[in-house]
Design a protein around this motif. Structure first.
Motif, short mmCIF file in Angstrom:
data_model
loop_
_atom_site.label_atom_id
_atom_site.label_comp_id
_atom_site.label_asym_id
_atom_site.label_seq_id
_atom_site.Cartn_x
_atom_site.Cartn_y
_atom_site.Cartn_z
N LYS A 233 24.77 18.18 -21.27
CA LYS A 233 25.30 19.36 -21.94
C LYS A 233 26.16 18.98 -23.15
N ARG A 234 26.86 17.87 -23.06
CA ARG A 234 27.70 17.46 -24.21
C ARG A 234 26.84 17.07 -25.41
N VAL A 235 25.61 16.61 -25.15
CA VAL A 235 24.70 16.27 -26.25
C VAL A 235 24.16 17.55 -26.89
N LEU A 236 23.80 18.52 -26.07
CA LEU A 236 23.25 19.78 -26.57
C LEU A 236 24.32 20.66 -27.20
N GLY A 237 25.55 20.55 -26.69
CA GLY A 237 26.64 21.34 -27.26
C GLY A 237 26.39 22.83 -27.16
N ASP A 238 26.59 23.51 -28.26
CA ASP A 238 26.41 24.97 -28.31
C ASP A 238 24.95 25.39 -28.16
N ASN A 239 24.03 24.42 -28.21
CA ASN A 239 22.61 24.73 -28.09
C ASN A 239 22.10 24.74 -26.66
N ALA A 240 22.97 24.49 -25.69
CA ALA A 240 22.53 24.37 -24.30
C ALA A 240 21.82 25.63 -23.81
N ALA A 241 22.39 26.79 -24.08
CA ALA A 241 21.80 28.04 -23.60
C ALA A 241 20.43 28.28 -24.25
N ALA A 242 20.33 28.00 -25.54
CA ALA A 242 19.05 28.18 -26.24
C ALA A 242 18.01 27.19 -25.73
#
Length: 275
Positions: A233-242
């Motif tokens: 999740k830290r790699v995806l950041g704000d893109n995790a939900a998308a």
């Protein structure tokens, strides 16, 4: 042709930050047949001491706890050790000494272990240094076992290729540390591990593959991906939900049942310290 090329790891120390809970819950356990085979080949009797290097949340240590009188488990990530301690308490396992630190810097007495294990981590270690240390730490006749498995993104099923493509898209900025690659990473795999062990002085070196059927759901696939360093999740950041939304939609469009099957590949390489 047979020269050993040792890995000099350059992974960040926080590569698995935020992944420990996902790791403990969503990494598929090593097959019972693999563990039984390892116990038999290593000649374990239920006595002696195990050392589990780069142990994560204790995936190997906990699975083998009943085969030893005492276990040492060390990992660089404090979060992994906390989760491992919690798992041990939940399972009623009380013979593990948990330590935070680098495998390369562990101070252990010589000839003090009957088995040393490294699960899913040898490619992240200073292999020559660690292999040399393990040869010193093992009792004569003791074994080093390097365990591993392939993630759900690395197979050849159509749904696996779909997962790999979506993960690659959302983590492309992080690909410098080997996000999703079609080819094995340098310094990994059974053949390489065998060369390292033989060059270090181990004998009876061999590798043993195990394949077991496994069914994934969308939730367990996402949880497994969040347990990795490249799709955390830290790699995806704000893109995790998308990322989750796209993966779910693509998988359900491919197979609305929500169940995705594969023949999951595991294995281990073992070497024995000369008696």
């Amino acid at each position: 042709m047979n020269r050993v090329v040792y890995v000099q790891p350059d992974f960040p120390v926080d590569a698995f930050a935020g992944t420990a809970t996902y790791y403990a819950r969503y990494r598929v356990p090593y097959p019972a047949g693999l563990l039984k085979d390892l116990i038999t080949r290593a000649g374990l009797t239920g006595a002696g001491r195990l050392l589990d290097l780069a142990c994560g949340p204790g995936r190997v240590a906990l699975a083998l706890a009943s085969s030893f009188q005492e276990i040492w488990a060390i990992d660089l990530e404090p979060e992994m050790i906390v989760v491992g301690q919690h798992e041990a308490t939940q399972r009623g396992v009380h013979n593990i000494t948990w330590m935070v630190g680098k495998a390369e810097e562990l101070a252990a007495p010589p000839a003090s272990f009957v088995l040393i294990t490294i699960g899913e981590a040898f490619h992240r270690l200073d292999q020559q240094r660690v292999a040399q240390h393990t040869l010193q730490w093992l009792q004569p006749g003791g074994c080093l076992a390097i365990l591993g498995g392939y993630g759900p993104w690395s197979g050849t099923e159509p749904w696996q290729r779909l997962v790999a493509a979506i993960v690659r898209h959302w983590t492309s900025h992080h690909a410098a540390h080997g996000a999703v690659a079609a080819q094995p990473q340098p310094g990994s795999g059974p053949d390489h591990n065998e060369r390292v062990l033989r060059a270090t002085g181990f004998v009876e070196v061999a590798s043993y593959p195990f394949v077991v059927p496994h069914d994934w759901t969308i939730d367990t696939l996402i949880g497994n991906l969040y347990s990795t360093s490249f799709c955390a999740k830290r790699v995806l950041g704000d893109n995790a939900a998308a990322f989750e939304a796209e993966l779910k939609a693509a998988l359900l469009a491919h197979d609305p049942s929500g169940t995705y099957s594969e023949q999951m590949r595991f294995g281990y390489t073992i070497g024995r310290k000369p008696s």
